[in-house]
Design an enzyme around this catalytic site. Structure first.
Site, short mmCIF file in Angstrom:
data_model
loop_
_atom_site.label_atom_id
_atom_site.label_comp_id
_atom_site.label_asym_id
_atom_site.label_seq_id
_atom_site.Cartn_x
_atom_site.Cartn_y
_atom_site.Cartn_z
N SER A 287 6.10 28.86 -9.75
CA SER A 287 7.06 29.64 -8.95
C SER A 287 7.60 28.80 -7.79
O SER A 287 6.86 28.06 -7.13
CB SER A 287 6.37 30.89 -8.40
OG SER A 287 7.22 31.53 -7.47
N SER B 131 9.06 30.35 -5.25
CA SER B 131 9.12 31.27 -4.11
C SER B 131 8.53 30.68 -2.84
O SER B 131 9.11 30.86 -1.75
CB SER B 131 8.43 32.59 -4.45
OG SER B 131 9.18 33.30 -5.42
N LYS C 160 4.61 44.96 -11.46
CA LYS C 160 5.64 45.61 -10.65
C LYS C 160 5.56 47.14 -10.71
O LYS C 160 5.99 47.81 -9.77
CB LYS C 160 7.02 45.15 -11.10
CG LYS C 160 7.31 43.69 -10.76
CD LYS C 160 8.72 43.30 -11.14
CE LYS C 160 9.00 41.86 -10.79
NZ LYS C 160 10.39 41.46 -11.08
N ASN D 204 8.88 45.05 -6.25
CA ASN D 204 8.68 43.60 -6.25
C ASN D 204 8.35 43.06 -4.87
O ASN D 204 8.09 41.87 -4.72
CB ASN D 204 9.91 42.88 -6.82
CG ASN D 204 11.03 42.72 -5.80
OD1 ASN D 204 11.32 43.65 -5.05
ND2 ASN D 204 11.65 41.56 -5.77
N SER E 202 11.97 46.72 -21.00
CA SER E 202 12.16 47.89 -20.13
C SER E 202 10.98 48.10 -19.20
O SER E 202 10.67 49.21 -18.81
CB SER E 202 12.37 49.15 -21.00
OG SER E 202 11.27 49.35 -21.87
N GLY F 65 8.95 46.55 -15.54
CA GLY F 65 9.33 46.58 -14.13
C GLY F 65 10.62 45.85 -13.85
O GLY F 65 11.51 46.37 -13.17
N ALA F 66 10.75 44.63 -14.36
CA ALA F 66 11.99 43.87 -14.17
C ALA F 66 13.13 44.53 -14.94
O ALA F 66 14.27 44.59 -14.45
CB ALA F 66 11.80 42.43 -14.62
N TYR G 45 13.32 31.96 -14.63
CA TYR G 45 13.89 30.77 -14.02
C TYR G 45 12.96 29.56 -14.07
O TYR G 45 13.32 28.47 -13.64
CB TYR G 45 14.32 31.04 -12.57
CG TYR G 45 13.17 31.09 -11.58
CD1 TYR G 45 12.74 29.96 -10.91
CD2 TYR G 45 12.53 32.29 -11.30
CE1 TYR G 45 11.70 30.00 -10.00
CE2 TYR G 45 11.49 32.36 -10.40
CZ TYR G 45 11.09 31.20 -9.75
OH TYR G 45 10.05 31.25 -8.86
#
Length: 282
Positions: free
Chosen positions: A16, A18, A72, A93, A133, A135-136, A226
């Site tokens: 990640s 982030s 999530k 999130n 379908s 959480g995201a 990503y």
């Protein structure tokens, strides 16, 4: 100097970006922020450990944490209050800790919508096929509906979950605008675009949710994944002549929203994009 402890809870999140995005934005604003990864897969933890982890982070003085696949939806049971948007879509999130309470938000809707708007300008939305379908997927589905998608066709191995999301979407945006698909090739044959809202293609989840034979040049295709930026789906779609959009923009825009929940400061998405591009080029 203001200081904040933040992080990310999920599985297989070792790559990640982030931490880099949040820490670089904080440094640019003269803020001291530390962002740590809590990879439940690497640490041998599971869904049953969510409450214990949240309690430990609160005790340590964290401002909050992001939450990603596959928690999530599960994290909601361990929160005190949800934003209207998070409650509406049933996924969180971003968790902020304030005054001894846990607040749940969802910045994925804004992140996905802004990425699609800026990354695929003019993309037709009459009919869209969405894979996933969870959480995201709930966030991307609400974003698509809000952007004017006429018909959204959902596919998910968990058909009950897809049906539940459809019912929620139709209750809000109009009956019949969301359906659960039965024939993927047929649905794609009359669609304008495809959204992958599953983890397939992400590191640790190889493969593609869409058979290569279904991809045609007239389609646009976007992926929420990503890492890597070029998933199998996007590589095959590009080779088929489709307009493609990776998940970097969604990550950047949702991170900007989360940063504000953690720090009370507005982030600069353009600066965060430059940070993303700088680290990705290494």
């Amino acid at each position: 100097m203001a200081s904040f402890l933040t992080g990310l809870i999920g599985r297989d999140i070792g790559r990640s970006l982030s931490p880099w995005l949040h820490e670089q934005e904080a440094a640019a604003q003269g803020v001291n922020l530390i962002y740590r990864l809590f990879d439940f897969a690497a640490d041998g933890l599971g869904e049953a450990d969510l409450d214990r982890m949240l309690a430990a982070l609160q005790l340590c003085g964290f401002a909050g944490v992001n939450v990603t696949h596959p928690y999530k939806q599960a994290v909601i049971a361990h929160l005190d209050e949800l934003s209207e948007q998070a409650a509406q879509i049933g996924a969180v999130n971003t968790v902020a800790f304030r005054n001894g309470r846990r607040y749940g938000y969802n910045s994925d809707i804004f992140g996905f919508a802004e990425n699609l708007r800026t990354g695929l300008p003019g993309a037709a939305l009459d009919q869209v096929v969405q894979m996933g379908s969870g959480g995201a997927g709930a966030a991307t589905a609400h974003a698509l509906m809000g952007m004017g998608t006429g018909k959204l066709v959902l596919f998910d191995p968990n058909r009950d979950r897809a049906q539940t999301l459809c019912a929620s979407l139709n209750a809000i945006y109009g009956n019949g605008r969301a359906i659960v698909g039965d024939d993927l090739a047929q649905a794609i044959g009359s669609a304008d675009g495809i959204v992958n809202a599953t983890p397939l293609g992400m590191v640790g989840y190889p493969g593609s949710a869409v058979p290569q034979a279904c991809l045609e040049p007239r389609l646009w295709v976007t992926d929420i994944v990503y890492f890597p930026l070029e998933t199998q789906l996007l590589a095959e779609a590009r080779a088929a002549g489709c307009r493609v959009l990776d998940g970097s923009g969604m990550t950047i825009f949702q991170a900007a929203g989360a940063f504000e929940h953690f720090t009370g400061r507005k982030a600069d998405p353009a600066r965060m994009r430059a940070s993303f591009q700088a680290i990705s080029a290494r």
